[in-house]
Scaffold this motif. Sequence first.
Motif, PDB file in Angstrom:
ATOM      1  N   ALA A  69      18.931   4.445  33.281  1.00 27.60           N
ATOM      2  CA  ALA A  69      19.690   3.611  32.335  1.00 27.60           C
ATOM      3  C   ALA A  69      20.846   2.907  33.042  1.00 27.60           C
ATOM      4  O   ALA A  69      21.165   1.747  32.731  1.00 27.60           O
ATOM      5  N   HIS A  70      21.479   3.595  34.002  1.00 26.82           N
ATOM      6  CA  HIS A  70      22.612   3.020  34.729  1.00 26.82           C
ATOM      7  C   HIS A  70      22.162   1.805  35.543  1.00 26.82           C
ATOM      8  O   HIS A  70      22.845   0.767  35.559  1.00 26.82           O
ATOM      9  N   ILE A  71      21.029   1.930  36.208  1.00 32.15           N
ATOM     10  CA  ILE A  71      20.528   0.812  37.017  1.00 32.15           C
ATOM     11  C   ILE A  71      20.083  -0.339  36.126  1.00 32.15           C
ATOM     12  O   ILE A  71      20.417  -1.509  36.371  1.00 32.15           O
ATOM     13  N   LEU A  72      19.327  -0.024  35.070  1.00 33.06           N
ATOM     14  CA  LEU A  72      18.823  -1.088  34.208  1.00 33.06           C
ATOM     15  C   LEU A  72      19.968  -1.822  33.513  1.00 33.06           C
ATOM     16  O   LEU A  72      19.916  -3.051  33.347  1.00 33.06           O
ATOM     17  N   SER A  73      20.996  -1.112  33.130  1.00 33.26           N
ATOM     18  CA  SER A  73      22.150  -1.745  32.478  1.00 33.26           C
ATOM     19  C   SER A  73      22.855  -2.688  33.434  1.00 33.26           C
ATOM     20  O   SER A  73      23.313  -3.767  33.038  1.00 33.26           O
ATOM     21  N   ALA A  74      22.941  -2.299  34.716  1.00 38.58           N
ATOM     22  CA  ALA A  74      23.579  -3.153  35.715  1.00 38.58           C
ATOM     23  C   ALA A  74      22.797  -4.445  35.899  1.00 38.58           C
ATOM     24  O   ALA A  74      23.376  -5.531  36.037  1.00 38.58           O
ATOM     25  N   VAL A  75      21.480  -4.350  35.887  1.00 38.33           N
ATOM     26  CA  VAL A  75      20.646  -5.549  36.007  1.00 38.33           C
ATOM     27  C   VAL A  75      20.771  -6.414  34.762  1.00 38.33           C
ATOM     28  O   VAL A  75      20.868  -7.647  34.849  1.00 38.33           O
ATOM     29  N   TYR A  76      20.797  -5.782  33.606  1.00 43.30           N
ATOM     30  CA  TYR A  76      20.847  -6.513  32.337  1.00 43.30           C
ATOM     31  C   TYR A  76      22.138  -7.319  32.183  1.00 43.30           C
ATOM     32  O   TYR A  76      22.133  -8.405  31.605  1.00 43.30           O
ATOM     33  N   GLU A  77      23.217  -6.815  32.727  1.00 47.94           N
ATOM     34  CA  GLU A  77      24.521  -7.447  32.541  1.00 47.94           C
ATOM     35  C   GLU A  77      24.531  -8.916  32.951  1.00 47.94           C
ATOM     36  O   GLU A  77      25.122  -9.757  32.281  1.00 47.94           O
TER      37      GLU A  77
ATOM     38  N   TYR B 247      18.717  -7.210  43.354  1.00 45.53           N
ATOM     39  CA  TYR B 247      18.632  -6.156  44.370  1.00 45.53           C
ATOM     40  C   TYR B 247      20.011  -5.557  44.636  1.00 45.53           C
ATOM     41  O   TYR B 247      20.165  -4.322  44.696  1.00 45.53           O
ATOM     42  N   ASP B 248      21.012  -6.406  44.792  1.00 43.14           N
ATOM     43  CA  ASP B 248      22.371  -5.919  45.051  1.00 43.14           C
ATOM     44  C   ASP B 248      22.884  -5.078  43.891  1.00 43.14           C
ATOM     45  O   ASP B 248      23.541  -4.041  44.097  1.00 43.14           O
TER      46      ASP B 248
END
Length: 923
Positions: free
Chosen positions: A724-732, A409-410
Amino acid sequence: MKKPQLWWQKLRNLFKRIGNFFTYDDGHESPEVVDSKDSSEMPANASVWQRIIFYFNVAISSVKTLLLILVSAAFILFSLVFGVGMGYFASLASQEDVPTYQNMKNQIEDSNESAAFYFAKNDKLGNITTDLLRTPVKSNEISPYLKKAIVATEDEYFYQHNGIVPKAISRALLSDLAGVGTQTGGSTLTQQLVKMKILSSETTFKRKAIEILLAIRLDRYFSKSEILTDYLNAATFGRNNKGQNVGGVEQAALGLFNKHASDLTLAEAAYIAGLPQSPSVYTPYKQNGSLKSDLSAGLDRKNTVLFRMYRHNDITKAEYEAARKVDLTSEFQAKETPKAEKRGYGYVYNLITVEARDILIDNLVKQDGKKLKTVKKDTELYNTYWKQADQLLRQKGYRVHSTINREIYDEMQTASKEYASYLGQSKTSTITDPTTQQPTQFTEYVQNGTVLLDNQTGAVLGFVGGRNFSKFQLNHAFDTKRSPGSSIKPMLVYGPAVQTKLISNQTMVADFPVSYSGYFPTDYGQQIQNRFMSVSEALAESYNIPAVNIYHALQKGKTSKEYMEKMGIHLSDKEYSELGIALGGTTNGVTVLQQASAFSTFANQGVHVTPHVISKITDPSGKVIYQAPEAKQRVFSKSTAYIMQNMLSGVVSEGTAESLSGQLPFSTSKLIGKTGTSNDYRDIWFIGSTPGVTMASWIGYDNFYGHNYNLDSNASTNNLTYWAHILSAVYENNSNIFKLNQQMSKPSSVKTTSVLEDTGTLAGSIEYNNVTTKVSGQKTKALFNDSSAKDLTYKFAIGGSEKNYKLFWNYFFGRSNDYGITSTYTGKTVRSKSASVDDNESQYYYSNGSYGTFGSFGSGNYSGYSQGNYSGSTSTSDDGTTTSSGLSNQYGTGNYSYSNSSGNSTYGTYNTTGSTGLSGNGY
């Protein structure tokens, strides 16, 4: 010793003496009176008085018999009722789990009665927002006066009974049955503690029976001092000088007299002890914290408490008289303003509160043997359950465990804020403040709603509710319904078409000008491709005319609704009857959660899992009172899911979401997705799935105060980058949830066949210019849902007119013509009354008997901040258009309509008057 006579025997003998006095013959002795007990018949020569006495004896005898029968019947009835009651009581006792000492200790000593909220993995978020202040204290921190005052007032036999007073319970029961009296003193302090800390406040016989059982057990487990202390920490005592509700004697003492509970005087203790009976009546403060103008009710109650203490020998007469004379009005504190509470996770708090309350309402309704749908139709009844559920959340110390992962969430919030300014321009205008009625500047931002959920479990892992919770509390991920545009096509059109074996991934579909009863769909920018294309290409490029043609073919069987319902999207029969729905033309729209959940069905091999935010709810003892069910339902076969995954991967690899390539930290070959855009770029969508998760994102304006803001033409690209920006942040930091190492294996029911690229069929022969001609050419692999490729026919595709097929075959056999040359719809054709879908550059509806088209929006009125409706919601795909008349949820209290709007364009001028939103036919 002579046996004393009964009243009726004395009365009989009196009549005998009177009869003897009057019955004589010429001075002779009167004849002996015949006693009825000696003879059952009256003598023929009986005198008047003898007759009276005889009949009196008979009457008395009858009354005695009747009384005996009534007493016997009452005894039998009492025994029956008592037996049934004891049996019911025993039944409840056998069904109720026997609580352990530790369980009861946890519940009655839990000082924080408001529900505690948790992220996933038992990560505590905090407690539900409440204005009830509570500070628990130990027994030695409470004034002895206060303890004595509470006992004398609320339960004078507290130290003698074993948790209950049978006589008081019987009196209360008879009072309830007789319907007289509302306060009968049937509950001991022990029972009140059970009701406050363990049970709900409902007044059913079952709850009362369980309360009695638990009170007896509580009295065995704990000392009187422990029970009294816990009660004094749990009871509510009205309001303080800040207008806040207070619980427990410590906050009551601080809030009224600015003293600790240990320092209270006799008069102060008596005043506080009188509050629990009716806190709102006896409290000296109003809701805003100011003193009431009339304090007599509380002060009189204080004196009543003092008298009971004196009667109970807790204080002397001198102490009683002195305390009565104390002027407490001068001791009450002056009004103060409470400090505003600051904390984060506003969207999460609100979401969990709403979801948990809904769960408790559902449980309460089921416990009463009712159906939620029926209860919702009765507003007053539903509000009763709502209040009861809300009370449980705020007073029973529940633990509400959510599926939201704090870390995810963060990460989503941070990524959202980083890219928010790129979503589109903010819009500032002058509006009339609804409170002050004065002109003020109001800025509206491009809002976003995003939901990330687990495909296999339906658990919501994270979400973005909006740009700024402190300014706009509306949760755009869960609470707003918007036009889905083309993002609805996989669930509504292509999935059902594959499932029913109407299409394979290479079935050809027409993209030519077409009219369905006057409805003329077009592709993006009023474009028409003028050719046949495979359904894979049509889906990848999100062409509109092919989707409408397929839906028209499906509509004959009315199959789409069945699949949509199973995926949690509920639309009306009227909406399904209109072809514009194939392009997202809904009346009320859908939520981001609904879109994400429905789309995840394809990634989950055709099985839909009901999404949920609450995983479980427990009471303070740890007992689970709610567990999220595994609500799974197969919607599509595995072969359908496999073929749809194949087609949806084309959206990302070479279709409308191709720009995602290079923006993700993993290969897009593991990603399927679908874009969507409504008319004039009002709503922009993208939904994407990996084998493990699905994330849906929507952007758009709220359009408060009747505004009509639309996004720019590059909004779809912006949303893809944002996604893509949000999903990449979660994936990291959470790559494991994506399950990129998994891949759906090809089911045996999926048949692969080589077909002609141009027709999607097997090679064969047709009649062309009256000559049988063999047809062959370039071939491609087609995937069939447990079916076979079709033989070639002259009309091989879905849709298309005789003219279209002639154009194709002439082109196929080498003639030069306009086949495959994109054209633009000119709008010269007047459309019929049933028209419900238009192109991307205009808004038009048939309304009130006149046609309107290609005009700008007119003016409208809109009011309020709360959620309401606006009319004329329209929808188009990313590459085409559709509209749907009717209502669409937006942020506002009422309806507004675009009226008296005229439009001028290169395509002609039409005038129209829009009806109101309620009619569903206006702009």
